[in-house]
Design a protein around this motif. Sequence first.
Motif, PDB file in Angstrom:
ATOM      1  N   LEU A  45      38.361  33.307 -20.693  1.00 48.22           N
ATOM      2  CA  LEU A  45      39.413  34.311 -20.554  1.00 48.22           C
ATOM      3  C   LEU A  45      40.416  33.962 -19.460  1.00 48.22           C
ATOM      4  O   LEU A  45      41.613  34.236 -19.605  1.00 48.22           O
ATOM      5  N   ASN A  46      39.949  33.387 -18.355  1.00 48.29           N
ATOM      6  CA  ASN A  46      40.855  33.070 -17.249  1.00 48.29           C
ATOM      7  C   ASN A  46      40.334  31.840 -16.517  1.00 48.29           C
ATOM      8  O   ASN A  46      39.619  31.957 -15.513  1.00 48.29           O
ATOM      9  N   PRO A  47      40.672  30.639 -17.006  1.00 46.58           N
ATOM     10  CA  PRO A  47      40.135  29.409 -16.404  1.00 46.58           C
ATOM     11  C   PRO A  47      40.450  29.282 -14.919  1.00 46.58           C
ATOM     12  O   PRO A  47      39.629  28.775 -14.150  1.00 46.58           O
ATOM     13  N   GLY A  48      41.635  29.742 -14.491  1.00 45.42           N
ATOM     14  CA  GLY A  48      42.022  29.621 -13.089  1.00 45.42           C
ATOM     15  C   GLY A  48      41.102  30.408 -12.170  1.00 45.42           C
ATOM     16  O   GLY A  48      40.545  29.873 -11.205  1.00 45.42           O
ATOM     17  N   LYS A  49      40.915  31.678 -12.481  1.00 47.51           N
ATOM     18  CA  LYS A  49      40.054  32.512 -11.653  1.00 47.51           C
ATOM     19  C   LYS A  49      38.602  32.084 -11.765  1.00 47.51           C
ATOM     20  O   LYS A  49      37.825  32.224 -10.807  1.00 47.51           O
ATOM     21  N   ALA A  50      38.211  31.577 -12.901  1.00 51.24           N
ATOM     22  CA  ALA A  50      36.816  31.194 -13.103  1.00 51.24           C
ATOM     23  C   ALA A  50      36.418  29.981 -12.259  1.00 51.24           C
ATOM     24  O   ALA A  50      35.221  29.759 -12.041  1.00 51.24           O
ATOM     25  N   GLU A  51      37.388  29.200 -11.764  1.00 54.30           N
ATOM     26  CA  GLU A  51      37.052  28.063 -10.913  1.00 54.30           C
ATOM     27  C   GLU A  51      36.307  28.504  -9.664  1.00 54.30           C
ATOM     28  O   GLU A  51      35.385  27.818  -9.191  1.00 54.30           O
ATOM     29  N   LYS A  52      36.669  29.676  -9.126  1.00 58.46           N
ATOM     30  CA  LYS A  52      35.966  30.196  -7.941  1.00 58.46           C
ATOM     31  C   LYS A  52      34.521  30.533  -8.287  1.00 58.46           C
ATOM     32  O   LYS A  52      33.609  30.309  -7.488  1.00 58.46           O
ATOM     33  N   LEU A  53      34.323  31.068  -9.480  1.00 55.43           N
ATOM     34  CA  LEU A  53      32.981  31.417  -9.893  1.00 55.43           C
ATOM     35  C   LEU A  53      32.137  30.160 -10.119  1.00 55.43           C
ATOM     36  O   LEU A  53      30.955  30.116  -9.744  1.00 55.43           O
ATOM     37  N   LYS A  54      32.731  29.143 -10.735  1.00 52.71           N
ATOM     38  CA  LYS A  54      31.989  27.903 -10.980  1.00 52.71           C
ATOM     39  C   LYS A  54      31.611  27.224  -9.665  1.00 52.71           C
ATOM     40  O   LYS A  54      30.520  26.653  -9.538  1.00 52.71           O
ATOM     41  N   ALA A  55      32.507  27.307  -8.674  1.00 57.23           N
ATOM     42  CA  ALA A  55      32.200  26.712  -7.371  1.00 57.23           C
ATOM     43  C   ALA A  55      31.004  27.404  -6.728  1.00 57.23           C
ATOM     44  O   ALA A  55      30.127  26.743  -6.141  1.00 57.23           O
ATOM     45  N   LEU A  56      30.948  28.742  -6.818  1.00 60.88           N
ATOM     46  CA  LEU A  56      29.796  29.474  -6.275  1.00 60.88           C
ATOM     47  C   LEU A  56      28.522  29.132  -7.048  1.00 60.88           C
ATOM     48  O   LEU A  56      27.450  28.970  -6.456  1.00 60.88           O
ATOM     49  N   LEU A  57      28.630  29.051  -8.380  1.00 61.20           N
ATOM     50  CA  LEU A  57      27.459  28.742  -9.202  1.00 61.20           C
ATOM     51  C   LEU A  57      26.876  27.380  -8.824  1.00 61.20           C
ATOM     52  O   LEU A  57      25.642  27.212  -8.753  1.00 61.20           O
ATOM     53  N   ASP A  58      27.733  26.410  -8.545  1.00 61.63           N
ATOM     54  CA  ASP A  58      27.262  25.067  -8.190  1.00 61.63           C
ATOM     55  C   ASP A  58      26.580  25.033  -6.825  1.00 61.63           C
ATOM     56  O   ASP A  58      25.799  24.113  -6.546  1.00 61.63           O
ATOM     57  N   ARG A  59      26.841  26.034  -5.983  1.00 59.37           N
ATOM     58  CA  ARG A  59      26.263  26.047  -4.620  1.00 59.37           C
ATOM     59  C   ARG A  59      24.899  26.723  -4.567  1.00 59.37           C
ATOM     60  O   ARG A  59      24.226  26.713  -3.543  1.00 59.37           O
ATOM     61  N   ILE A  60      24.477  27.322  -5.685  1.00 62.78           N
ATOM     62  CA  ILE A  60      23.196  28.037  -5.693  1.00 62.78           C
ATOM     63  C   ILE A  60      22.052  27.035  -5.683  1.00 62.78           C
ATOM     64  O   ILE A  60      22.062  26.053  -6.429  1.00 62.78           O
ATOM     65  N   THR A  61      21.064  27.292  -4.815  1.00 62.25           N
ATOM     66  CA  THR A  61      19.861  26.461  -4.775  1.00 62.25           C
ATOM     67  C   THR A  61      18.791  27.120  -5.629  1.00 62.25           C
ATOM     68  O   THR A  61      18.305  28.219  -5.310  1.00 62.25           O
ATOM     69  N   TRP A  62      18.418  26.446  -6.686  1.00 58.86           N
ATOM     70  CA  TRP A  62      17.452  27.015  -7.641  1.00 58.86           C
ATOM     71  C   TRP A  62      16.046  26.512  -7.322  1.00 58.86           C
ATOM     72  O   TRP A  62      15.865  25.342  -6.958  1.00 58.86           O
ATOM     73  N   PRO A  63      15.038  27.331  -7.455  1.00 60.85           N
ATOM     74  CA  PRO A  63      13.660  26.903  -7.182  1.00 60.85           C
ATOM     75  C   PRO A  63      13.245  25.744  -8.079  1.00 60.85           C
ATOM     76  O   PRO A  63      13.613  25.702  -9.262  1.00 60.85           O
ATOM     77  N   GLY A  64      12.496  24.804  -7.516  1.00 65.05           N
ATOM     78  CA  GLY A  64      11.953  23.715  -8.312  1.00 65.05           C
ATOM     79  C   GLY A  64      12.969  22.656  -8.619  1.00 65.05           C
ATOM     80  O   GLY A  64      12.695  21.773  -9.431  1.00 65.05           O
TER      81      GLY A  64
END
Length: 438
Positions: free
Chosen positions: A419-438
């Motif tokens: 829906l909004n690739p520009g705004k979604a870049e901020k969300l993707k950056a946060l998603l990439d910073r998440i440390t997942w168990p295992g």
Amino acid sequence: MDAARTMTARALARAMLAGPHEAGGLAARMAVCLDAHPPWLAALAEAMARVPGEVWRRLDVATLARRVDAHDGFAEAWFSAARPEACRWLLRAPDAPAPAPAGLERPDWPTVGALARGLGMTPAGLWRLTLPADWQRRRPLAQQHYRQALIPKRGEGAGWRLLEVPEPHLRAVQRRLLAQLLNGLPPHDAAFGYARGRSVVQHAARHAGQGRVLRFDLGDFFSTVRAARVHALFKTLGYSTAVARALTALCVTATPEAWLRAEPRLGWLQRQRLRDPHLPQGAPTSPAVANLCAFALDARLTGLAERFGARYSRYADDLVISGPAALPVRSVGAWVAAIAEDEGFVVNPRKTRSLGIAQRQSVCGIVVNDRPNLPRDEFDRLKAVLHRCVVDGPAGQNRDGHADFRRHLQGRVAWATQLNPGKAEKLKALLDRITWPG
């Protein structure tokens, strides 16, 4: 019509259908059937010969028998001293399929046996899955072909939605039917739900930047598509009456009486709709069949929208008409309700919405005031969840108990990107910073 009269009318109908559609042949075959040539026979034959060829090719024995019974000559003869009596039954070869509508291809299933082979079944297996729905629904629940589950509709006090999920043996057959036939039949251009190559984003984009957006909802969308309409669809595709009936039985169901009596949460009207054979929500064939059965609805509402200088599209049971700010809301709403009712559907007036340019115009959860976009509050909530996952870890943020929380967040970010690739870049950056168990 009493039983003897019904049998005689059907015998005459079978005789007429056993050969060419011309007056002399019709009269001759009926005379053989009766072993007599009464005076009224020629008039009946001439009347039937005047039936247009396209209509004649669609007639089955029962329908033609009703025409015979309604003919004045037959009715008078029945109450006379020389009552007609069928002495011979003339049978025709299995119906050859009528030509498919122009531009459409469909599997060659001239007989029910050919249909069974085409779907990878034995005739006995197909027979078990195509028992009359009214009879099937009275069988014990252990012998039913569907499992029932109620889920709440969105909104407080909105009621319940019934999912009728086919058992694996039926679901496999329905998937083959979907792949071999239904997926090759395009719905109307205005239908965006359950259609290949079309999406909810395209549905919303059609109404972006409009002065007024009108939203309508079809109540109990699947259960209002009756077996008669599904049968008419398969007849229109050129299949014989017997094959069309078998195809219809594979696609519809009547909710078991034992289950309905034990379930207190459904309303009276909803129960009545479910008692009659209908499309089950949960079967793989239902979305495609529903779209095809709604073709006339989509065509008429497209024409209505164009009449008012507006646009129309449908996503499943969600109807949207958008146009200039001066769009006459009441007139358009009345026409939509009337057309839907005429086509066998019902508009839910409680869910009708009229949204002006000063309001947040949303279509299927997508904001369309300027261009398709994610609602701001939804973006902010997702951003906050992702931020807390980065700071505190994802385990404490899975408050809804998603089995695969990582995949859930990836899906929400992917949706925002559409829906909004520009705004979604901020969300993707946060998603990439998440440390997942295992």
